[in-house]
Design a protein around this motif. Structure first.
Motif, PDB file in Angstrom:
ATOM      1  N   VAL A 130       0.844  -1.203   0.000  1.00 51.61           N
ATOM      2  CA  VAL A 130       0.000   0.000   0.000  1.00 51.61           C
ATOM      3  C   VAL A 130       0.878   1.251   0.000  1.00 51.61           C
ATOM      4  CG1 VAL A 130      -1.737   1.282   1.305  1.00 51.61           C
ATOM      5  CG2 VAL A 130      -1.928  -1.201   1.079  1.00 51.61           C
ATOM      6  N   LEU A 131       1.940   1.221   0.781  1.00 47.98           N
ATOM      7  CA  LEU A 131       2.953   2.280   0.702  1.00 47.98           C
ATOM      8  C   LEU A 131       4.139   1.706  -0.060  1.00 47.98           C
ATOM      9  CD1 LEU A 131       2.959   3.950   4.232  1.00 47.98           C
ATOM     10  CD2 LEU A 131       1.340   4.178   2.345  1.00 47.98           C
ATOM     11  N   GLU A 132       4.345   2.227  -1.244  1.00 44.51           N
ATOM     12  CA  GLU A 132       5.369   1.695  -2.141  1.00 44.51           C
ATOM     13  C   GLU A 132       6.310   2.807  -2.577  1.00 44.51           C
ATOM     14  OE1 GLU A 132       5.548  -0.810  -6.366  1.00 44.51           O
ATOM     15  OE2 GLU A 132       3.618  -0.378  -5.412  1.00 44.51           O
ATOM     16  N   THR A 133       5.781   3.830  -3.171  1.00 43.14           N
ATOM     17  CA  THR A 133       6.581   4.948  -3.659  1.00 43.14           C
ATOM     18  C   THR A 133       6.619   6.071  -2.621  1.00 43.14           C
ATOM     19  OG1 THR A 133       4.667   6.025  -4.643  1.00 43.14           O
ATOM     20  CG2 THR A 133       5.845   4.416  -6.012  1.00 43.14           C
ATOM     21  N   THR A 134       7.496   7.029  -2.862  1.00 44.45           N
ATOM     22  CA  THR A 134       7.540   8.210  -1.992  1.00 44.45           C
ATOM     23  C   THR A 134       6.223   8.972  -2.069  1.00 44.45           C
ATOM     24  OG1 THR A 134       9.944   8.374  -2.193  1.00 44.45           O
ATOM     25  CG2 THR A 134       8.775  10.355  -1.512  1.00 44.45           C
ATOM     26  N   ASP A 135       5.615   9.041  -3.254  1.00 41.50           N
ATOM     27  CA  ASP A 135       4.291   9.678  -3.387  1.00 41.50           C
ATOM     28  C   ASP A 135       3.284   9.038  -2.434  1.00 41.50           C
ATOM     29  OD1 ASP A 135       4.936  11.535  -5.300  1.00 41.50           O
ATOM     30  OD2 ASP A 135       4.275  10.312  -6.999  1.00 41.50           O
ATOM     31  N   GLN A 148      13.409   1.669  -2.356  1.00 38.51           N
ATOM     32  CA  GLN A 148      13.215   2.875  -3.158  1.00 38.51           C
ATOM     33  C   GLN A 148      14.065   2.833  -4.428  1.00 38.51           C
ATOM     34  OE1 GLN A 148      10.656   3.015  -0.615  1.00 38.51           O
ATOM     35  NE2 GLN A 148      10.533   4.564  -2.218  1.00 38.51           N
ATOM     36  N   ALA A 149      15.197   2.153  -4.368  1.00 43.65           N
ATOM     37  CA  ALA A 149      15.988   1.991  -5.589  1.00 43.65           C
ATOM     38  C   ALA A 149      15.251   1.112  -6.597  1.00 43.65           C
ATOM     39  CB  ALA A 149      17.355   1.386  -5.257  1.00 43.65           C
ATOM     40  N   VAL A 150      14.574   0.067  -6.117  1.00 42.82           N
ATOM     41  CA  VAL A 150      13.793  -0.799  -7.003  1.00 42.82           C
ATOM     42  C   VAL A 150      12.724   0.010  -7.728  1.00 42.82           C
ATOM     43  CG1 VAL A 150      12.087  -2.681  -7.031  1.00 42.82           C
ATOM     44  CG2 VAL A 150      14.237  -2.958  -5.791  1.00 42.82           C
ATOM     45  N   GLU A 151      12.209   1.051  -7.073  1.00 43.81           N
ATOM     46  CA  GLU A 151      11.165   1.897  -7.664  1.00 43.81           C
ATOM     47  C   GLU A 151      11.723   2.910  -8.667  1.00 43.81           C
ATOM     48  OE1 GLU A 151       7.965   1.586  -7.280  1.00 43.81           O
ATOM     49  OE2 GLU A 151       8.065  -0.023  -5.785  1.00 43.81           O
ATOM     50  N   PHE A 152      13.015   2.839  -8.970  1.00 43.36           N
ATOM     51  CA  PHE A 152      13.661   3.777  -9.887  1.00 43.36           C
ATOM     52  C   PHE A 152      13.592   5.208  -9.361  1.00 43.36           C
ATOM     53  CE2 PHE A 152      13.300   0.145 -12.607  1.00 43.36           C
ATOM     54  CZ  PHE A 152      14.224   0.282 -13.641  1.00 43.36           C
ATOM     55  N   GLU A 153      13.552   5.374  -8.049  1.00 37.71           N
ATOM     56  CA  GLU A 153      13.480   6.713  -7.472  1.00 37.71           C
ATOM     57  C   GLU A 153      14.887   7.281  -7.278  1.00 37.71           C
ATOM     58  OE1 GLU A 153       9.149   6.682  -5.356  1.00 37.71           O
ATOM     59  OE2 GLU A 153      10.886   6.810  -4.053  1.00 37.71           O
ATOM     60  N   SER A 154      14.966   8.590  -7.218  1.00 40.29           N
ATOM     61  CA  SER A 154      16.221   9.290  -6.985  1.00 40.29           C
ATOM     62  C   SER A 154      16.424   9.469  -5.489  1.00 40.29           C
ATOM     63  CB  SER A 154      16.192  10.663  -7.667  1.00 40.29           C
ATOM     64  OG  SER A 154      17.062  11.574  -7.039  1.00 40.29           O
ATOM     65  N   ALA A 155      17.594   9.114  -4.993  1.00 42.51           N
ATOM     66  CA  ALA A 155      17.864   9.218  -3.561  1.00 42.51           C
ATOM     67  C   ALA A 155      17.701  10.650  -3.067  1.00 42.51           C
ATOM     68  CB  ALA A 155      19.276   8.712  -3.268  1.00 42.51           C
ATOM     69  N   ALA A 156      18.309  11.596  -3.760  1.00 39.94           N
ATOM     70  CA  ALA A 156      18.246  12.992  -3.321  1.00 39.94           C
ATOM     71  C   ALA A 156      16.820  13.529  -3.371  1.00 39.94           C
ATOM     72  CB  ALA A 156      19.166  13.854  -4.180  1.00 39.94           C
ATOM     73  N   ASP A 157      16.071  13.161  -4.410  1.00 45.44           N
ATOM     74  CA  ASP A 157      14.696  13.632  -4.541  1.00 45.44           C
ATOM     75  C   ASP A 157      13.809  13.062  -3.439  1.00 45.44           C
ATOM     76  OD1 ASP A 157      12.465  14.915  -6.124  1.00 45.44           O
ATOM     77  OD2 ASP A 157      11.820  12.821  -6.228  1.00 45.44           O
ATOM     78  N   VAL A 197      17.149   4.430   8.664  1.00 45.41           N
ATOM     79  CA  VAL A 197      17.407   4.069   7.271  1.00 45.41           C
ATOM     80  C   VAL A 197      17.959   2.656   7.259  1.00 45.41           C
ATOM     81  CG1 VAL A 197      18.906   4.481   5.283  1.00 45.41           C
ATOM     82  CG2 VAL A 197      17.736   6.397   6.391  1.00 45.41           C
ATOM     83  N   GLN A 198      17.320   1.798   6.484  1.00 47.95           N
ATOM     84  CA  GLN A 198      17.849   0.450   6.298  1.00 47.95           C
ATOM     85  C   GLN A 198      18.777   0.471   5.087  1.00 47.95           C
ATOM     86  OE1 GLN A 198      14.364  -2.145   6.528  1.00 47.95           O
ATOM     87  NE2 GLN A 198      14.992  -2.697   8.595  1.00 47.95           N
ATOM     88  N   VAL A 199      20.041   0.220   5.366  1.00 43.58           N
ATOM     89  CA  VAL A 199      21.082   0.264   4.344  1.00 43.58           C
ATOM     90  C   VAL A 199      21.072  -1.078   3.621  1.00 43.58           C
ATOM     91  CG1 VAL A 199      23.532   0.638   3.920  1.00 43.58           C
ATOM     92  CG2 VAL A 199      22.401   1.819   5.828  1.00 43.58           C
ATOM     93  N   SER A 200      20.543  -1.063   2.420  1.00 39.66           N
ATOM     94  CA  SER A 200      20.348  -2.308   1.677  1.00 39.66           C
ATOM     95  C   SER A 200      20.475  -2.031   0.189  1.00 39.66           C
ATOM     96  CB  SER A 200      18.965  -2.898   1.991  1.00 39.66           C
ATOM     97  OG  SER A 200      17.948  -1.933   1.754  1.00 39.66           O
ATOM     98  N   SER A 201      20.734  -3.083  -0.557  1.00 39.45           N
ATOM     99  CA  SER A 201      20.975  -2.941  -1.985  1.00 39.45           C
ATOM    100  C   SER A 201      20.201  -4.006  -2.750  1.00 39.45           C
ATOM    101  CB  SER A 201      22.480  -3.074  -2.263  1.00 39.45           C
ATOM    102  OG  SER A 201      22.794  -2.725  -3.597  1.00 39.45           O
ATOM    103  N   ALA A 202      19.745  -3.640  -3.942  1.00 38.38           N
ATOM    104  CA  ALA A 202      18.914  -4.513  -4.770  1.00 38.38           C
ATOM    105  C   ALA A 202      19.686  -4.983  -6.003  1.00 38.38           C
ATOM    106  CB  ALA A 202      17.655  -3.773  -5.201  1.00 38.38           C
TER     107      ALA A 202
END
Length: 367
Positions: A178-183, A211-220, A235-240
Protein backbone atom coordinates in the motif's frame (compact mmCIF):
# COMPACT_ATOMS: atom_id res chain seq x y z
CA UNK A 1 28.86 10.03 12.43
CA UNK A 2 25.49 8.27 12.50
CA UNK A 3 24.96 5.24 14.72
CA UNK A 4 25.33 2.13 12.57
CA UNK A 5 24.20 -1.43 13.23
CA UNK A 6 22.93 -4.47 11.36
CA UNK A 7 19.52 -6.11 11.56
CA UNK A 8 19.42 -9.49 13.29
CA UNK A 9 16.65 -10.67 10.96
CA UNK A 10 19.47 -12.23 8.92
CA UNK A 11 19.60 -14.91 11.64
CA UNK A 12 16.76 -17.48 11.93
CA UNK A 13 14.70 -17.72 15.11
CA UNK A 14 11.38 -16.61 16.56
CA UNK A 15 11.77 -17.21 20.31
CA UNK A 16 13.45 -15.11 22.99
CA UNK A 17 15.99 -17.90 23.40
CA UNK A 18 16.76 -17.43 19.69
CA UNK A 19 17.27 -13.70 20.23
CA UNK A 20 19.88 -14.37 22.90
CA UNK A 21 21.46 -17.20 20.91
CA UNK A 22 21.87 -14.89 17.92
CA UNK A 23 23.48 -12.24 20.11
CA UNK A 24 25.96 -14.72 21.54
CA UNK A 25 26.64 -16.65 18.35
CA UNK A 26 26.49 -13.90 15.74
CA UNK A 27 26.48 -10.35 17.13
CA UNK A 28 29.61 -11.00 19.18
CA UNK A 29 31.28 -12.53 16.12
CA UNK A 30 30.49 -9.42 14.08
CA UNK A 31 31.63 -7.11 16.88
CA UNK A 32 34.95 -8.97 17.18
CA UNK A 33 35.66 -8.35 13.49
CA UNK A 34 35.23 -4.57 13.73
CA UNK A 35 38.10 -2.22 14.60
CA UNK A 36 38.18 -0.59 18.03
CA UNK A 37 36.02 -1.35 21.04
CA UNK A 38 33.36 1.34 20.90
CA UNK A 39 29.84 0.63 22.21
CA UNK A 40 28.11 -1.72 19.78
CA UNK A 41 24.56 -0.77 18.74
CA UNK A 42 22.04 -3.57 18.25
CA UNK A 43 19.30 -3.85 15.63
CA UNK A 44 17.06 -6.60 16.96
CA UNK A 45 14.39 -8.45 15.08
CA UNK A 46 11.93 -9.49 17.81
CA UNK A 47 9.12 -11.76 16.61
CA UNK A 48 5.73 -11.99 18.28
CA UNK A 49 6.72 -15.21 20.04
CA UNK A 50 9.80 -13.57 21.53
CA UNK A 51 7.80 -10.55 22.71
CA UNK A 52 5.42 -12.82 24.57
CA UNK A 53 8.29 -14.78 26.15
CA UNK A 54 10.38 -11.80 27.28
CA UNK A 55 9.59 -11.75 31.02
CA UNK A 56 11.43 -9.82 33.74
CA UNK A 57 14.14 -12.48 33.95
CA UNK A 58 14.76 -12.28 30.20
CA UNK A 59 14.89 -8.48 30.32
CA UNK A 60 17.43 -8.55 33.16
CA UNK A 61 19.50 -11.10 31.24
CA UNK A 62 19.57 -8.85 28.17
CA UNK A 63 20.61 -5.83 30.21
CA UNK A 64 23.44 -7.81 31.82
CA UNK A 65 24.55 -9.01 28.39
CA UNK A 66 24.71 -5.41 27.10
CA UNK A 67 26.77 -4.27 30.10
CA UNK A 68 29.14 -7.20 29.77
CA UNK A 69 29.69 -6.77 26.03
CA UNK A 70 29.56 -2.97 25.74
CA UNK A 71 26.41 -3.00 23.61
CA UNK A 72 23.08 -1.20 23.57
CA UNK A 73 19.70 -1.41 21.84
CA UNK A 74 19.41 1.04 18.94
CA UNK A 75 16.43 -0.17 16.93
CA UNK A 76 13.87 -2.97 16.63
CA UNK A 77 12.58 -4.65 13.48
CA UNK A 78 8.88 -5.26 14.13
CA UNK A 79 8.03 -5.99 10.49
CA UNK A 80 7.89 -9.83 10.35
CA UNK A 81 5.42 -11.06 12.97
CA UNK A 82 6.15 -14.78 12.69
CA UNK A 83 8.40 -17.22 10.87
CA UNK A 84 10.88 -15.48 8.58
CA UNK A 85 13.35 -18.15 7.46
CA UNK A 86 13.57 -21.63 5.98
CA UNK A 87 9.95 -21.85 4.85
CA UNK A 88 7.74 -20.04 2.34
CA UNK A 89 7.32 -16.45 3.54
CA UNK A 90 6.42 -14.50 0.37
CA UNK A 91 3.35 -12.19 0.84
CA UNK A 92 2.59 -13.68 4.26
CA UNK A 93 5.37 -11.51 5.70
CA UNK A 94 2.88 -8.61 5.86
CA UNK A 95 0.42 -10.52 8.05
CA UNK A 96 -1.10 -9.52 10.32
CA UNK A 97 -1.25 -6.13 8.61
CA UNK A 98 -2.53 -2.79 9.86
CA UNK A 99 -6.17 -3.74 9.34
CA UNK A 100 -5.87 -6.33 12.12
CA UNK A 101 -5.83 -5.99 15.92
CA UNK A 102 -2.92 -8.44 16.18
CA UNK A 103 -0.64 -5.90 14.47
CA UNK A 104 -1.73 -3.21 16.93
CA UNK A 105 -1.18 -5.42 19.98
CA UNK A 106 2.22 -6.59 18.71
CA UNK A 107 3.40 -3.03 18.03
CA UNK A 108 2.29 -1.88 21.48
CA UNK A 109 4.04 -4.79 23.18
CA UNK A 110 7.22 -4.08 21.21
CA UNK A 111 7.11 -0.53 22.53
CA UNK A 112 6.65 -1.71 26.11
CA UNK A 113 9.49 -4.19 25.72
CA UNK A 114 11.82 -1.66 24.09
CA UNK A 115 11.79 0.71 27.05
CA UNK A 116 12.18 -2.21 29.46
CA UNK A 117 15.22 -3.52 27.58
CA UNK A 118 16.86 -0.10 27.24
CA UNK A 119 15.69 2.17 30.09
CA UNK A 120 18.52 4.67 29.42
CA UNK A 121 17.71 5.14 25.73
CA UNK A 122 16.56 8.47 24.34
CA UNK A 123 14.91 7.25 21.13
CA UNK A 124 14.19 3.81 19.66
CA UNK A 125 12.71 3.20 16.22
CA UNK A 126 10.44 0.22 15.62
CA UNK A 127 9.95 -0.61 11.95
CA UNK A 128 6.71 -2.09 10.66
CA UNK A 129 4.84 -3.20 7.55
CA UNK A 130 3.72 -0.68 4.89
CA UNK A 131 0.03 -0.98 5.90
CA UNK A 132 -0.71 -4.10 3.81
CA UNK A 133 0.05 -6.04 0.66
CA UNK A 134 -1.43 -3.90 -2.11
CA UNK A 135 -3.39 -6.61 -4.01
CA UNK A 136 -5.28 -7.46 -0.80
CA UNK A 137 -6.15 -3.86 0.18
CA UNK A 138 -9.30 -1.89 -0.66
CA UNK A 139 -10.02 1.82 -0.30
CA UNK A 140 -12.61 0.94 2.32
CA UNK A 141 -9.79 -0.49 4.48
CA UNK A 142 -8.14 2.89 5.00
CA UNK A 143 -10.30 3.99 7.91
CA UNK A 144 -9.46 1.05 10.18
CA UNK A 145 -5.77 1.02 9.20
CA UNK A 146 -5.37 4.70 10.00
CA UNK A 147 -7.25 4.30 13.27
CA UNK A 148 -4.92 1.48 14.29
CA UNK A 149 -1.76 3.47 13.53
CA UNK A 150 -3.09 6.42 15.53
CA UNK A 151 -3.81 4.10 18.44
CA UNK A 152 -0.20 2.90 18.55
CA UNK A 153 1.05 6.49 18.25
CA UNK A 154 -1.02 7.39 21.31
CA UNK A 155 0.45 4.43 23.18
CA UNK A 156 3.98 5.55 22.30
CA UNK A 157 3.17 9.11 23.43
CA UNK A 158 2.09 7.72 26.81
CA UNK A 159 5.31 5.68 27.04
CA UNK A 160 7.32 8.84 26.30
CA UNK A 161 5.57 10.71 29.10
CA UNK A 162 6.21 7.88 31.56
CA UNK A 163 9.76 6.90 30.59
CA UNK A 164 11.32 9.82 28.74
CA UNK A 165 12.04 7.49 25.79
CA UNK A 166 10.61 8.46 22.41
CA UNK A 167 9.54 5.51 20.30
CA UNK A 168 9.06 6.01 16.57
CA UNK A 169 6.74 3.64 14.71
CA UNK A 170 8.68 3.56 11.45
CA UNK A 171 6.56 2.44 8.53
CA UNK A 172 8.59 0.85 5.75
CA UNK A 173 7.47 1.37 2.13
CA UNK A 174 8.04 -1.67 -0.05
CA UNK A 175 7.25 -2.61 -3.66
CA UNK A 176 3.75 -3.99 -4.26
CA UNK A 177 2.51 -2.69 -0.89
CA UNK A 178 0.00 0.00 0.00
CA UNK A 179 2.95 2.28 0.70
CA UNK A 180 5.37 1.70 -2.14
CA UNK A 181 6.58 4.95 -3.66
CA UNK A 182 7.54 8.21 -1.99
CA UNK A 183 4.29 9.68 -3.39
CA UNK A 184 2.29 7.02 -1.54
CA UNK A 185 4.25 7.53 1.67
CA UNK A 186 3.56 11.26 1.61
CA UNK A 187 -0.11 10.62 0.83
CA UNK A 188 -0.30 8.29 3.83
CA UNK A 189 0.93 10.93 6.27
CA UNK A 190 -1.53 13.43 4.83
CA UNK A 191 -4.34 10.91 5.31
CA UNK A 192 -3.15 10.13 8.83
CA UNK A 193 -3.61 13.76 9.94
CA UNK A 194 -1.80 13.33 13.22
CA UNK A 195 -2.07 16.19 15.69
CA UNK A 196 1.20 17.82 16.75
CA UNK A 197 1.10 15.82 19.99
CA UNK A 198 1.37 12.53 18.05
CA UNK A 199 3.54 13.45 15.05
CA UNK A 200 6.85 12.60 16.79
CA UNK A 201 5.79 8.98 17.23
CA UNK A 202 5.17 7.93 13.60
CA UNK A 203 7.73 8.15 10.82
CA UNK A 204 9.31 6.21 8.00
CA UNK A 205 11.76 3.37 7.87
CA UNK A 206 13.53 4.31 4.65
CA UNK A 207 14.76 1.11 3.00
CA UNK A 208 17.29 1.95 0.30
CA UNK A 209 16.77 -1.30 -1.62
CA UNK A 210 13.03 -0.69 -1.86
CA UNK A 211 13.21 2.88 -3.16
CA UNK A 212 15.99 1.99 -5.59
CA UNK A 213 13.79 -0.80 -7.00
CA UNK A 214 11.16 1.90 -7.66
CA UNK A 215 13.66 3.78 -9.89
CA UNK A 216 13.48 6.71 -7.47
CA UNK A 217 16.22 9.29 -6.99
CA UNK A 218 17.86 9.22 -3.56
CA UNK A 219 18.25 12.99 -3.32
CA UNK A 220 14.70 13.63 -4.54
CA UNK A 221 13.16 11.14 -2.07
CA UNK A 222 14.99 12.70 0.85
CA UNK A 223 14.18 16.27 -0.18
CA UNK A 224 10.46 15.55 -0.52
CA UNK A 225 10.24 13.68 2.79
CA UNK A 226 12.05 16.56 4.48
CA UNK A 227 9.71 19.15 2.97
CA UNK A 228 6.74 17.24 4.39
CA UNK A 229 8.35 17.23 7.86
CA UNK A 230 8.11 13.42 8.00
CA UNK A 231 10.40 11.83 10.58
CA UNK A 232 12.84 9.21 9.32
CA UNK A 233 12.96 6.75 12.21
CA UNK A 234 15.82 4.85 10.61
CA UNK A 235 17.41 4.07 7.27
CA UNK A 236 17.85 0.45 6.30
CA UNK A 237 21.08 0.26 4.34
CA UNK A 238 20.35 -2.31 1.68
CA UNK A 239 20.98 -2.94 -1.99
CA UNK A 240 18.91 -4.51 -4.77
CA UNK A 241 19.63 -6.36 -8.00
CA UNK A 242 19.85 -4.24 -11.15
CA UNK A 243 20.14 -5.71 -14.64
CA UNK A 244 20.43 -3.92 -17.96
CA UNK A 245 20.30 -5.20 -21.52
CA UNK A 246 21.68 -8.72 -21.85
CA UNK A 247 22.11 -8.98 -18.07
CA UNK A 248 18.35 -9.21 -17.62
CA UNK A 249 18.16 -12.88 -18.62
CA UNK A 250 20.40 -13.78 -15.64
CA UNK A 251 17.91 -12.48 -13.06
CA UNK A 252 16.08 -15.81 -13.26
CA UNK A 253 19.01 -17.32 -11.33
CA UNK A 254 17.81 -15.45 -8.23
CA UNK A 255 14.27 -16.82 -8.21
CA UNK A 256 13.82 -18.80 -4.98
CA UNK A 257 10.87 -20.06 -2.91
CA UNK A 258 11.18 -18.25 0.44
CA UNK A 259 10.92 -14.48 -0.09
CA UNK A 260 8.90 -12.21 -2.34
CA UNK A 261 11.19 -10.69 -4.97
CA UNK A 262 9.15 -7.91 -6.50
CA UNK A 263 10.49 -6.60 -9.81
CA UNK A 264 10.13 -3.22 -11.49
CA UNK A 265 11.14 -3.06 -15.14
CA UNK A 266 11.42 -0.22 -17.62
CA UNK A 267 9.83 -0.94 -20.99
CA UNK A 268 12.39 -0.51 -23.76
CA UNK A 269 9.90 1.13 -26.12
CA UNK A 270 7.62 3.30 -24.00
CA UNK A 271 9.99 4.01 -21.13
CA UNK A 272 7.16 3.21 -18.71
CA UNK A 273 7.67 1.17 -15.56
CA UNK A 274 5.97 -2.20 -15.19
CA UNK A 275 5.64 -3.87 -11.80
CA UNK A 276 5.68 -7.59 -11.08
CA UNK A 277 4.67 -9.20 -7.80
CA UNK A 278 7.49 -11.74 -7.89
CA UNK A 279 10.52 -12.59 -9.98
CA UNK A 280 8.75 -15.60 -11.49
CA UNK A 281 6.08 -13.27 -12.91
CA UNK A 282 8.76 -11.13 -14.50
CA UNK A 283 10.56 -14.09 -16.10
CA UNK A 284 7.22 -15.31 -17.43
CA UNK A 285 6.70 -11.92 -19.08
CA UNK A 286 10.11 -12.24 -20.70
CA UNK A 287 9.18 -15.68 -22.01
CA UNK A 288 6.07 -14.12 -23.49
CA UNK A 289 8.11 -11.68 -25.54
CA UNK A 290 8.21 -8.58 -23.32
CA UNK A 291 11.22 -6.29 -23.82
CA UNK A 292 12.84 -4.19 -21.11
CA UNK A 293 16.02 -2.15 -21.01
CA UNK A 294 16.42 -2.38 -17.24
CA UNK A 295 14.95 -4.33 -14.34
CA UNK A 296 15.44 -3.94 -10.60
CA UNK A 297 14.56 -6.70 -8.16
CA UNK A 298 13.79 -6.67 -4.44
CA UNK A 299 16.54 -8.98 -3.28
CA UNK A 300 18.71 -7.76 -0.40
CA UNK A 301 22.35 -8.47 -1.20
CA UNK A 302 25.59 -7.40 0.52
CA UNK A 303 25.94 -3.64 0.18
CA UNK A 304 29.64 -3.82 -0.74
CA UNK A 305 28.77 -5.63 -4.00
CA UNK A 306 28.79 -3.46 -7.10
CA UNK A 307 28.05 -6.58 -9.15
CA UNK A 308 26.82 -10.02 -8.15
CA UNK A 309 27.57 -12.68 -10.70
CA UNK A 310 26.37 -11.53 -14.10
CA UNK A 311 24.08 -8.73 -12.87
CA UNK A 312 24.60 -5.36 -11.28
CA UNK A 313 23.29 -3.80 -8.08
CA UNK A 314 21.79 -0.53 -6.88
CA UNK A 315 24.86 0.32 -4.80
CA UNK A 316 24.94 3.79 -6.41
CA UNK A 317 21.70 4.62 -4.58
CA UNK A 318 23.55 4.12 -1.28
CA UNK A 319 26.49 6.21 -2.45
CA UNK A 320 24.06 9.01 -3.32
CA UNK A 321 21.84 8.84 -0.22
CA UNK A 322 24.02 8.08 2.80
CA UNK A 323 26.20 11.23 2.68
CA UNK A 324 23.03 13.38 2.57
CA UNK A 325 21.51 12.04 5.79
CA UNK A 326 21.49 13.86 9.10
CA UNK A 327 23.84 12.19 11.56
CA UNK A 328 21.05 11.61 14.10
CA UNK A 329 19.25 9.11 11.81
CA UNK A 330 20.12 5.51 12.80
CA UNK A 331 21.51 3.30 10.04
CA UNK A 332 20.82 -0.44 9.91
CA UNK A 333 22.41 -2.73 7.35
CA UNK A 334 19.76 -5.26 6.36
CA UNK A 335 20.80 -8.19 4.17
CA UNK A 336 18.35 -10.76 5.52
CA UNK A 337 18.26 -12.78 2.29
CA UNK A 338 21.98 -13.69 2.34
CA UNK A 339 21.16 -17.41 2.62
CA UNK A 340 18.89 -17.12 -0.45
CA UNK A 341 21.69 -15.89 -2.71
CA UNK A 342 22.77 -18.65 -5.13
CA UNK A 343 25.40 -20.66 -3.30
CA UNK A 344 28.10 -20.13 -5.93
CA UNK A 345 27.82 -16.35 -5.37
CA UNK A 346 28.16 -16.50 -1.57
CA UNK A 347 31.64 -16.04 -0.23
CA UNK A 348 32.70 -16.11 3.42
CA UNK A 349 30.65 -16.55 6.57
CA UNK A 350 27.63 -14.51 7.57
CA UNK A 351 29.71 -12.75 10.21
CA UNK A 352 32.46 -11.90 7.73
CA UNK A 353 29.95 -10.43 5.30
CA UNK A 354 28.10 -8.37 7.91
CA UNK A 355 31.34 -6.92 9.28
CA UNK A 356 32.49 -6.11 5.76
CA UNK A 357 29.18 -4.35 5.08
CA UNK A 358 29.47 -2.25 8.24
CA UNK A 359 33.04 -1.27 7.38
CA UNK A 360 31.99 -0.39 3.81
CA UNK A 361 29.31 1.98 5.13
CA UNK A 362 31.71 3.51 7.64
CA UNK A 363 34.29 4.14 4.93
CA UNK A 364 31.69 5.75 2.69
CA UNK A 365 30.56 8.11 5.45
CA UNK A 366 34.11 9.01 6.44
CA UNK A 367 35.23 9.69 2.86
Amino acid sequence: MAELTYCSNIHPGESWADVMHNLNSHALDVKSRLPGNTPFPLGLRIAHQAVMEADNKAIAEFQRWCREHNAYLLTINGFPYGTFHETRVKENVYLPDWRERERVAYSKRLGDLAVALAPDAKRISISTVPIAFKPAFRDSDWAIALEHVREVAEHYRHIHEQSGIRLVLSIEPEPMCVLETTDEAIDFFRRLQLPDTLRPYVGLCFDCCHQAVEFESAADCLARITREHITIGKVQVSSALKAQGAEIQHLANFDEPVYLHQAVARDSRSGQLQRFTDLADFTQALSGGAHFDECRVHFHIPVFCEHLGQVGTTQDFLRDLLPLLDSDIPLEVETYSFAAIPENLRHGSVGENIARELMWVTALLEH
